[in-house]
Design a protein around this motif. Structure first.
Motif, PDB file in Angstrom:
ATOM      1  N   GLY A 131       1.093  -0.941   0.138  1.00  0.00           N
ATOM      2  CA  GLY A 131       0.094  -0.036  -0.494  1.00  0.00           C
ATOM      3  C   GLY A 131       0.996   1.233  -0.049  1.00  0.00           C
ATOM      4  N   SER A 132       2.238   1.408   0.296  1.00  0.00           N
ATOM      5  CA  SER A 132       2.754   2.610   0.205  1.00  0.00           C
ATOM      6  C   SER A 132       2.919   2.796  -0.846  1.00  0.00           C
ATOM      7  N   CYS A 133       3.036   1.559  -2.368  1.00  0.00           N
ATOM      8  CA  CYS A 133       3.249   2.086  -3.302  1.00  0.00           C
ATOM      9  C   CYS A 133       1.722   2.623  -3.930  1.00  0.00           C
TER      10      CYS A 133
ATOM     11  N   GLY B 227      -0.621   4.530  -6.552  1.00  0.00           N
ATOM     12  CA  GLY B 227      -0.317   5.630  -6.084  1.00  0.00           C
ATOM     13  C   GLY B 227       1.262   5.564  -7.110  1.00  0.00           C
ATOM     14  N   LEU B 228       2.098   6.001  -6.786  1.00  0.00           N
ATOM     15  CA  LEU B 228       3.164   5.685  -7.995  1.00  0.00           C
ATOM     16  C   LEU B 228       3.383   4.574  -8.381  1.00  0.00           C
ATOM     17  N   GLY B 229       3.497   3.198  -7.738  1.00  0.00           N
ATOM     18  CA  GLY B 229       2.616   1.654  -8.518  1.00  0.00           C
ATOM     19  C   GLY B 229       1.399   2.101  -9.204  1.00  0.00           C
TER      20      GLY B 229
END
Lengths: 398, 112
Positions: free
Chosen positions: B46-48, B56-58
């Protein structure tokens, strides 16, 4: 007589309770400053805590802020309002004193942080989808400007590393396009935009120094960083620390480092290296490499204590239970300890006597003395991530 | 002729046993490990990719976004990463069975 007094008191009490709901519990005097307050993001529940960093206690929780994974905050000049940037494109103006949402808009599909202009009148949000930057009136969150990050044959790039710069400017970086843009609002609501192309592959984040002079973007796609001296008559991006990985294979990166929280200390910047167990030291005048510090794992944040003597470092999954403290003059590690799994963020009190750490998996925020490293207290919080103290209101780039 | 047939039979039964083993291993992920994997995907992927997995970035990891890919190829991206992009290889932290389980759940709509 006694009974009548009792009635009077209780009636007064009831009236008081009716007039001043829950927040009166936190500040019975009804008046207080906000300079020692913090906003703590509870990433999984769409809520934030408002905490008193002097009393080390929570004053209240505000809910309904949407998807707060990777959320961040900036503050109004009077430190009463926080602007919270959610992942889901939500921009929330939070009244810290009243502990309520003053205004909330969904301004894009997917966002990654924001900034407030030097005059406090404009709030800008960096968006992944649709790629670009949207700018709002800080009072009522009415739209002021849209800056689509269009490149190549009309594609839109994700934007990262959005900061404020002196002169009512915002600077940001285009992740997919490899460009840096400066949006200048000094002449009003319609910005003039300067574009700098071909800065490098996949810039993932950027910082601006607190004097507003240097903008530095980190690259994921190649070794090195990009530096712009904004004091130059004709600022140009230039590559620094090219090849810091010396062609060695990068380790898998389980979490992108952050450059905000950059540490300028004793004439050197300490920055997290990408895909390496190292901090890079950069000479603050020449922007050449000035040494390295081997650390526990891949660094995420390297944050200087406000006096600059120490830099605190946290790490990527799966080594994110650890914190290390670097002594800047000697570039040596003087402390390693484990607050708990997923220690995601560190925030120093403005003069650096304490540091607040969010320990996500323990549902806790820990407070440490920065000189003795003694743990002073803890606050319960649901899956806490970013901690933002109101003093950020007065620092360029935060 | 008969020998060849027996050999084929032997080989295919070995293959069937291996396949059964894989399927067995996948279903052998205990509820505790499954809960750990859900937490890992939501919090750390989830951080990306965003905690709601909408990207997100991913890129997004929602069923619509993954409709064109089968679980095996998704699992392979999880295990080996995407060269030149930030997606790291998770081999070493996840077994093949776990990656396949995650891929399957992502395609169905990932649990909370």
């Amino acid at each position: 007589m006694k009974r009548r007094e009792f009635l009077k008191t209780s009636a007064f009490g009831a009236a008081l309770a009716a007039a001043m709901p829950s927040r009166a519990m936190a500040c019975p005097a009804g008046l207080r400053g906000t300079g020692d307050l913090a906003v703590i993001v509870e990433r999984a529940s769409g809520s934030v805590l408002i905490a008193d960093t002097t009393a080390r206690e929570t004053l209240g929780r505000v809910e309904g802020l949407g998807d707060l994974s990777h959320a961040s905050a900036t503050f109004s000049r009077d430190e009463r309002f926080a602007y919270i940037f959610g992942r889901d494109g939500g921009l929330t103006k939070l009244d810290i004193l009243e502990q309520v949402i003053a205004k909330r808009v969904i301004q894009a599909g997917n966002s990654i942080g924001g900034a407030i202009s030097d005059d406090g009148r404009l709030v800008a949000v960096s968006n992944y989808k649709p790629g670009g930057v949207n700018v709002f009136d800080a009072r009522n969150l009415e739209p002021v400007a849209e800056i689509p990050a269009v490149y190549g044959d009309g594609k839109r790039s994700k934007t990262v590393g959005l900061v404020d710069a002196p002169g009512r400017r915002f600077i940001f970086t285009l992740y997919d396009a490899g460009e840096i843009w400066i949006a200048d609002f000094s002449k009003g609501a319609k910005p003039s935009i300067q574009r700098f192309a071909d800065i490098g592959e996949l810039p993932y984040d950027a910082l601006i120094t607190s004097d507003g002079r240097h903008y530095i973007a980190g690259l994921f796609g190649e070794d090195g960083l990009v530096h712009m001296d904004l004091w130059a008559d004709d600022p140009k991006p230039r590559r620094i620390l090219g090849g810091y990985g010396r062609g060695e294979k990068k380790l898998p990166v389980f979490k992108m480092p952050h450059l905000e929280g950059w540490a300028l200390a004793a004439g050197r910047f300490l920055l997290p290296a990408v895909g390496r167990h190292e901090l890079l030291a950069v000479d603050a005048r020449t922007f050449e490499e000035a040494g390295r510090v081997k650390v526990h794992s891949q660094p995420i944040f390297a944050v200087a204590r406000p006096d600059g003597r120490h830099v605190w470092v946290n790490f990527a999954h799966p080594d994110n239970d650890t914190i290390q403290v670097v002594d800047v003059p000697s570039l040596s590690i003087i402390r390693t300890f484990k607050p708990g799994r997923a220690t995601l963020h560190m925030e120093f009190t403005p003069r650096g006597h304490e540091v607040w750490l969010s320990v996500r998996d323990a549902d806790r925020v820990d407070v440490y003395d920065t000189r003795t490293f003694e743990k002073l207290g803890e606050l319960p919080a649901r899956k806490p991530s970013g901690i933002f103290m109101t003093a950020r209101a007065h620092t360029i780039g935060l | 002729m008969r020998k060849v047939w027996i050999k084929w039979l032997l080989l295919s039964s070995v293959a069937a046993a291996v396949l059964a083993g894989v399927a067995h291993a996948a279903s052998m992920l205990g509820p505790k490990r499954q809960a750990e994997l859900v937490y890992l995907v939501r919090q750390d992927c989830g951080s990306c990719h965003g905690m709601t997995l909408k990207g997100g970035l991913g890129g997004p990891l929602l069923p619509e976004a993954l409709a064109g890919a089968d679980s095996e190829s998704i699992a392979s991206i999880i295990l080996h990463g995407v060269p030149g992009k930030p997606m790291p290889p998770w081999t070493g932290q996840l077994t093949r069975e776990e990656a396949v389980w995650i891929a399957g759940k992502l395609k169905q709509g990932f649990p909370r």
